[in-house]
Each structure stands twice: as C-alpha cells, then as structure tokens.
Design an enzyme around this catalytic site. Structure first.
Site, mmCIF file in Angstrom:
data_model
loop_
_atom_site.group_PDB
_atom_site.id
_atom_site.type_symbol
_atom_site.label_atom_id
_atom_site.label_comp_id
_atom_site.label_asym_id
_atom_site.label_seq_id
_atom_site.Cartn_x
_atom_site.Cartn_y
_atom_site.Cartn_z
ATOM 1 N N PHE A 181 -6.684 -0.499 -12.056
ATOM 2 C CA PHE A 181 -6.427 0.234 -10.809
ATOM 3 C C PHE A 181 -7.746 0.798 -10.303
ATOM 4 O O PHE A 181 -8.466 1.491 -11.032
ATOM 5 C CB PHE A 181 -5.417 1.362 -11.015
ATOM 6 C CG PHE A 181 -4.963 1.940 -9.709
ATOM 7 C CD1 PHE A 181 -4.014 1.274 -8.937
ATOM 8 C CD2 PHE A 181 -5.511 3.106 -9.225
ATOM 9 C CE1 PHE A 181 -3.616 1.781 -7.707
ATOM 10 C CE2 PHE A 181 -5.110 3.633 -7.994
ATOM 11 C CZ PHE A 181 -4.163 2.960 -7.237
ATOM 12 N N VAL A 182 -8.089 0.484 -9.049
ATOM 13 C CA VAL A 182 -9.388 0.900 -8.506
ATOM 14 C C VAL A 182 -9.204 1.705 -7.224
ATOM 15 O O VAL A 182 -8.233 1.522 -6.486
ATOM 16 C CB VAL A 182 -10.318 -0.311 -8.239
ATOM 17 C CG1 VAL A 182 -10.754 -0.958 -9.541
ATOM 18 C CG2 VAL A 182 -9.674 -1.332 -7.313
ATOM 19 N N ARG A 227 -10.334 7.386 -0.727
ATOM 20 C CA ARG A 227 -10.738 6.324 0.194
ATOM 21 C C ARG A 227 -12.198 6.473 0.617
ATOM 22 O O ARG A 227 -12.869 5.500 0.957
ATOM 23 C CB ARG A 227 -9.869 6.326 1.456
ATOM 24 C CG ARG A 227 -8.411 5.963 1.234
ATOM 25 C CD ARG A 227 -7.734 5.748 2.587
ATOM 26 N NE ARG A 227 -6.284 5.792 2.515
ATOM 27 C CZ ARG A 227 -5.500 4.755 2.234
ATOM 28 N NH1 ARG A 227 -6.044 3.576 1.972
ATOM 29 N NH2 ARG A 227 -4.189 4.883 2.219
ATOM 30 N N ASP A 271 -4.534 -8.286 -4.514
ATOM 31 C CA ASP A 271 -4.032 -7.923 -5.843
ATOM 32 C C ASP A 271 -2.975 -8.960 -6.227
ATOM 33 O O ASP A 271 -3.312 -10.023 -6.755
ATOM 34 C CB ASP A 271 -3.467 -6.502 -5.735
ATOM 35 C CG ASP A 271 -3.133 -5.867 -7.067
ATOM 36 O OD1 ASP A 271 -2.847 -6.591 -8.019
ATOM 37 O OD2 ASP A 271 -3.132 -4.625 -7.156
ATOM 38 N N GLY A 327 -6.356 0.612 4.124
ATOM 39 C CA GLY A 327 -7.448 0.514 3.160
ATOM 40 C C GLY A 327 -8.653 -0.272 3.623
ATOM 41 O O GLY A 327 -9.787 0.056 3.281
ATOM 42 N N ASP A 358 -7.115 3.777 -2.124
ATOM 43 C CA ASP A 358 -6.652 5.124 -2.434
ATOM 44 C C ASP A 358 -5.775 5.181 -3.668
ATOM 45 O O ASP A 358 -5.236 4.174 -4.126
ATOM 46 C CB ASP A 358 -5.844 5.688 -1.264
ATOM 47 C CG ASP A 358 -4.451 5.024 -1.173
ATOM 48 O OD1 ASP A 358 -4.392 3.778 -1.155
ATOM 49 O OD2 ASP A 358 -3.439 5.754 -1.139
HETATM 50 C C1 PRP Z 1 -3.211 -2.351 -0.574
HETATM 51 C C2 PRP Z 1 -4.402 -3.125 -0.065
HETATM 52 C C3 PRP Z 1 -3.800 -4.445 0.341
HETATM 53 C C4 PRP Z 1 -2.649 -4.596 -0.628
HETATM 54 C C5 PRP Z 1 -3.017 -5.573 -1.706
HETATM 55 O O1 PRP Z 1 -2.563 -1.781 0.517
HETATM 56 O O2 PRP Z 1 -5.011 -2.480 1.017
HETATM 57 O O3 PRP Z 1 -3.334 -4.432 1.667
HETATM 58 O O4 PRP Z 1 -2.395 -3.318 -1.213
HETATM 59 O O5 PRP Z 1 -1.981 -5.711 -2.659
HETATM 60 P P1 PRP Z 1 -1.191 -7.069 -2.906
HETATM 61 O O6 PRP Z 1 -2.194 -8.192 -2.940
HETATM 62 O O7 PRP Z 1 -0.552 -6.816 -4.258
HETATM 63 O O8 PRP Z 1 -0.177 -7.248 -1.827
HETATM 64 P P2 PRP Z 1 -1.527 -0.569 0.409
HETATM 65 O O9 PRP Z 1 -0.148 -1.129 0.455
HETATM 66 O O10 PRP Z 1 -1.905 0.260 -0.771
HETATM 67 O O11 PRP Z 1 -1.729 0.225 1.743
HETATM 68 P P3 PRP Z 1 -3.029 0.991 2.331
HETATM 69 O O12 PRP Z 1 -4.091 -0.063 2.570
HETATM 70 O O13 PRP Z 1 -2.526 1.588 3.585
HETATM 71 O O14 PRP Z 1 -3.465 2.003 1.296
#
Ligand code: PRP
Length: 188
Positions: free
Chosen positions: A161-162, A174, A112, A53, A168
C-alpha cells in the site's frame, strides 16, 4: 485529558517508508513527456485525468509536455477509506466529453487491480476516439485482476500500500512529493 481523548478509540501508528524520491519521479516525468511529444506531435491530443489521485502526477506531467493538448477530467472510485480494492468501479464525467477523432491519453496515478482503468477504457472506446493510450505513474506488480497495457509507465512497484504524489490513505498524504509505503503498527 479532555472528553474527546477519553472517548476516542486508540489509533494504530502509521509508518511511512520512502519508495520513490521526488527527484526520481521528476526525472521519470521528463522522460515520459519527451516520449509523448515524439508520438503525438501534430495530432489532436487530449489528456483525460482520472480524479482525484492522478491530479498531482498529471499537473507535473502537463508542465513538461511541450506540444498542444486539451485537458479533461473524469472520476472513478473504488477504494473508499480502505487499503484494498472493493472491486466496484463507478465512472463519472465521460458523457459530457467530445472525444471524437481525438487521440486520448488517460492519466492515472496507479494501476493496481486494473479494474478502474479497464472500466474507463471500455467506455472511452465507445466515444469515437482516434486512439486511446494509458499513462500511469505507478504499476503495482502482482496485483492485476485484468490485463492492462500501459504505454507510458513511470515505475513498477511491489504489491504494497503506497501513498504520496496524489495517492491517499483516507484522503491523507496526497501532498507528499515522494511515494511511500504505508504500514500500521500497534496503537500508541
Ligand atoms: C485509485 C487510483 C486508481 C485506482 C487504481 O483511485 O487513483 O484510480 O485506485 O486501482 P485499481 O487498478 O485496483 O482499480 P481511488 O479509487 O483510490 O480514488 P482517488 O484517486 O480519488 O483517491
């Protein structure tokens, strides 16, 4: 009507509402870049980008930073195709990095629960870094499960949720230049 549409489940409609415009994001990225230049000029700087991301934000930020730096990537995964964190964090790619005496800025798209970044920072600090700081485009307020210090923060956002700007839903959205809340309505 073909066979595929007869047998497919009805899909809920998706509704996107703009939370942050592309212009707002671009302006904030410039400000963050100036702050990073001021702090890290003359230091051995490595930007560690958390796949996938953060790549979109990271590329825009890198283009604005006017001092030398090395780029590295790690991956972490916790969400899958769901809109809520599973709480399970896997980190890959850190072992091969030589970060001894490097000043590291971790680049994230969103903090998050904070679990992903906590898992990465804990592992990073064992690798002889000179310093570790966090840069995140978005900080979701009210969702933290662990305290997280964000040295370079783009925006605080509500616990919704964003998607967009690298974020994504099931690998979609994305590429949107802004950040949008995603909600679901009844199936068509
Ligand atoms: C999302 C984002 C962060 C994480 C944040 O990644 O990119 O890395 O979640 O969430 P948290 O603070 O609750 O741990 P994701 O696991 O969706 O993977 P991606 O970036 O590959 O989509």
């Amino acid at each position: 009507m073909n066979d595929a549409s007869i047998h497919s489940e009805p899909r809920p409609t998706e509704h996107l509402e703009e939370l942050l415009s592309a212009a707002q994001i671009a302006d904030r990225i410039k400000q963050i870049a100036r702050a990073i230049e001021a702090e890290y000029r003359g230091k051995k700087l490595t930007l560690v980008v958390v796949l996938k991301g953060a790549t979109v934000f990271a590329i825009d930020l890198m283009r604005e930073i006017g001092i030398p730096f090395v780029i590295e990537f790690v991956s972490a995964s916790s969400y899958g195709a769901s809109t809520t964190s599973s709480g399970t964090v896997r980190v890959h790619g850190l072992q091969r990095l030589d970060l001894r005496d490097r000043h590291v800025i971790l680049i994230e798209d969103i903090v998050d629960s904070g679990l992903t970044i906590q898992a990465i920072i804990t592992r990073l600090r064992r690798r002889g870094t000179a310093s570790v700081a966090l840069c995140a485009l978005l900080h979701k307020i009210g969702a933290q499960r662990v305290p997280t210090e964000i040295a370079y923060k783009g925006f605080e956002i509500p616990d919704r949720f964003v998607v967009g700007c690298g974020l994504d839903y099931a690998e979609r959205y994305r590429n949107l230049r802004g950040v949008y809340t995603l909600t679901f309505g009844p199936a068509d």
